[in-house]
Motif scaffolding. Sequence first.
Motif, PDB file in Angstrom:
ATOM      1  N   HIS A  55       0.844  -1.197   0.000  1.00 11.74           N
ATOM      2  CA  HIS A  55       0.000   0.000   0.000  1.00 11.74           C
ATOM      3  C   HIS A  55       0.881   1.248   0.000  1.00 11.74           C
ATOM      4  O   HIS A  55       1.794   1.376   0.814  1.00 11.74           O
ATOM      5  CB  HIS A  55      -0.909  -0.001   1.225  1.00 11.74           C
ATOM      6  N   GLY A  56       0.607   2.165  -0.913  1.00 10.70           N
ATOM      7  CA  GLY A  56       1.424   3.367  -1.053  1.00 10.70           C
ATOM      8  C   GLY A  56       1.470   4.234   0.188  1.00 10.70           C
ATOM      9  O   GLY A  56       2.486   4.879   0.478  1.00 10.70           O
ATOM     10  N   GLY A  57       0.389   4.262   0.952  1.00  8.31           N
ATOM     11  CA  GLY A  57       0.386   5.051   2.178  1.00  8.31           C
ATOM     12  C   GLY A  57       1.430   4.566   3.165  1.00  8.31           C
ATOM     13  O   GLY A  57       2.020   5.364   3.897  1.00  8.31           O
ATOM     14  N   LEU A  58       1.690   3.273   3.170  1.00  7.59           N
ATOM     15  CA  LEU A  58       2.705   2.725   4.065  1.00  7.59           C
ATOM     16  C   LEU A  58       4.111   3.126   3.632  1.00  7.59           C
ATOM     17  O   LEU A  58       4.988   3.313   4.471  1.00  7.59           O
ATOM     18  CB  LEU A  58       2.584   1.206   4.151  1.00  7.59           C
ATOM     19  N   VAL A  59       4.306   3.298   2.342  1.00  6.08           N
ATOM     20  CA  VAL A  59       5.599   3.776   1.860  1.00  6.08           C
ATOM     21  C   VAL A  59       5.833   5.190   2.398  1.00  6.08           C
ATOM     22  O   VAL A  59       6.919   5.520   2.867  1.00  6.08           O
ATOM     23  CB  VAL A  59       5.667   3.744   0.320  1.00  6.08           C
ATOM     24  N   LEU A  84       4.321  16.389   3.653  1.00  4.80           N
ATOM     25  CA  LEU A  84       5.005  15.193   3.171  1.00  4.80           C
ATOM     26  C   LEU A  84       4.540  14.934   1.751  1.00  4.80           C
ATOM     27  O   LEU A  84       3.332  14.870   1.486  1.00  4.80           O
ATOM     28  CB  LEU A  84       4.680  13.987   4.062  1.00  4.80           C
ATOM     29  N   ARG A  85       5.492  14.820   0.850  1.00  5.72           N
ATOM     30  CA  ARG A  85       5.164  14.522  -0.542  1.00  5.72           C
ATOM     31  C   ARG A  85       5.922  13.263  -0.942  1.00  5.72           C
ATOM     32  O   ARG A  85       7.144  13.182  -0.781  1.00  5.72           O
ATOM     33  CB  ARG A  85       5.561  15.679  -1.444  1.00  5.72           C
ATOM     34  N   THR A  86       5.185  12.291  -1.445  1.00  5.93           N
ATOM     35  CA  THR A  86       5.778  11.021  -1.851  1.00  5.93           C
ATOM     36  C   THR A  86       5.607  10.860  -3.356  1.00  5.93           C
ATOM     37  O   THR A  86       4.523  11.111  -3.890  1.00  5.93           O
ATOM     38  CB  THR A  86       5.110   9.841  -1.121  1.00  5.93           C
ATOM     39  N   ARG A  87       6.670  10.451  -4.010  1.00  8.51           N
ATOM     40  CA  ARG A  87       6.640  10.194  -5.453  1.00  8.51           C
ATOM     41  C   ARG A  87       6.968   8.723  -5.666  1.00  8.51           C
ATOM     42  O   ARG A  87       7.978   8.225  -5.160  1.00  8.51           O
ATOM     43  CB  ARG A  87       7.674  11.065  -6.164  1.00  8.51           C
ATOM     44  N   PRO A  91       6.196   0.266  -8.242  1.00  7.49           N
ATOM     45  CA  PRO A  91       5.495  -0.321  -7.096  1.00  7.49           C
ATOM     46  C   PRO A  91       6.440  -1.125  -6.213  1.00  7.49           C
ATOM     47  O   PRO A  91       7.345  -1.793  -6.709  1.00  7.49           O
ATOM     48  CB  PRO A  91       4.460  -1.256  -7.739  1.00  7.49           C
ATOM     49  N   LEU A  92       6.224  -1.035  -4.913  1.00 12.86           N
ATOM     50  CA  LEU A  92       6.922  -1.908  -3.983  1.00 12.86           C
ATOM     51  C   LEU A  92       6.108  -3.189  -3.882  1.00 12.86           C
ATOM     52  O   LEU A  92       4.874  -3.133  -3.767  1.00 12.86           O
ATOM     53  CB  LEU A  92       7.050  -1.264  -2.608  1.00 12.86           C
ATOM     54  N   CYS A 127      12.561   3.119  -6.062  1.00 11.80           N
ATOM     55  CA  CYS A 127      11.140   2.783  -6.090  1.00 11.80           C
ATOM     56  C   CYS A 127      10.272   3.959  -5.674  1.00 11.80           C
ATOM     57  O   CYS A 127       9.155   4.116  -6.175  1.00 11.80           O
ATOM     58  CB  CYS A 127      10.861   1.596  -5.184  1.00 11.80           C
ATOM     59  N   ALA A 128      10.767   4.781  -4.749  1.00  8.81           N
ATOM     60  CA  ALA A 128       9.979   5.922  -4.267  1.00  8.81           C
ATOM     61  C   ALA A 128      10.925   6.969  -3.683  1.00  8.81           C
ATOM     62  O   ALA A 128      12.019   6.646  -3.227  1.00  8.81           O
ATOM     63  CB  ALA A 128       8.976   5.472  -3.209  1.00  8.81           C
ATOM     64  N   THR A 129      10.458   8.214  -3.709  1.00  8.74           N
ATOM     65  CA  THR A 129      11.178   9.303  -3.047  1.00  8.74           C
ATOM     66  C   THR A 129      10.164  10.086  -2.226  1.00  8.74           C
ATOM     67  O   THR A 129       8.962  10.059  -2.509  1.00  8.74           O
ATOM     68  CB  THR A 129      11.867  10.257  -4.047  1.00  8.74           C
ATOM     69  N   ALA A 130      10.660  10.782  -1.240  1.00  9.00           N
ATOM     70  CA  ALA A 130       9.779  11.619  -0.423  1.00  9.00           C
ATOM     71  C   ALA A 130      10.544  12.859   0.017  1.00  9.00           C
ATOM     72  O   ALA A 130      11.765  12.804   0.211  1.00  9.00           O
ATOM     73  CB  ALA A 130       9.280  10.855   0.799  1.00  9.00           C
TER      74      ALA A 130
END
Length: 165
Positions: A55-59, A84-87, A91-92, A127-130
């Motif tokens: 789930h992206g919110g958990l990332v 907080l900004r997540t990009r 997908p994880l 996979c993601a940045t924040a």
Amino acid sequence: MGIKVPWSVLPDYRCFGCSPHNPAGLGLTFTPNPEGVQARFRLDRGFESYPGVVHGGLVGVICDETMGNLIVLDRRRTAFTVSLRTRFVAPLLVDRDYVCVARLHDGPEAPLIHASAEVVDAEGDMCATATATYQPFTLQDVRDQLTLGDDEVALLTQALTANGA
């Protein structure tokens, strides 16, 4: 072995991200990284959104926890997340190994603290940045919101000011 976070002086702290006392939590531990701190993690199907995808919110939670704990460990200050900004780059996937690395971008006297985090997979692929902004606070000023007693404020204050806590 992980870095001992100051909150661990409270025998029953229940942080969703990093407490070992929260059976429903993520149980993140933090280790030093040349750029700041990092958290290695692997999430199972109990944390998925689409089948097989974390789930992206958990990332976002993982990035926020890693950045927030870096502030506490590096600056010896507590701070609330202001933004907080997540990009998401890729997908994880559940049952895979990832690492989240956090770094700070301001000097120690900045009124707001800016941080960033990256999540990479076992091959080192992004996979993601924040990015996030944090507002420092004193425990005494927010003790009612945090429901802390005098003894807990004293324990946490001591842990925050101790070397290497």
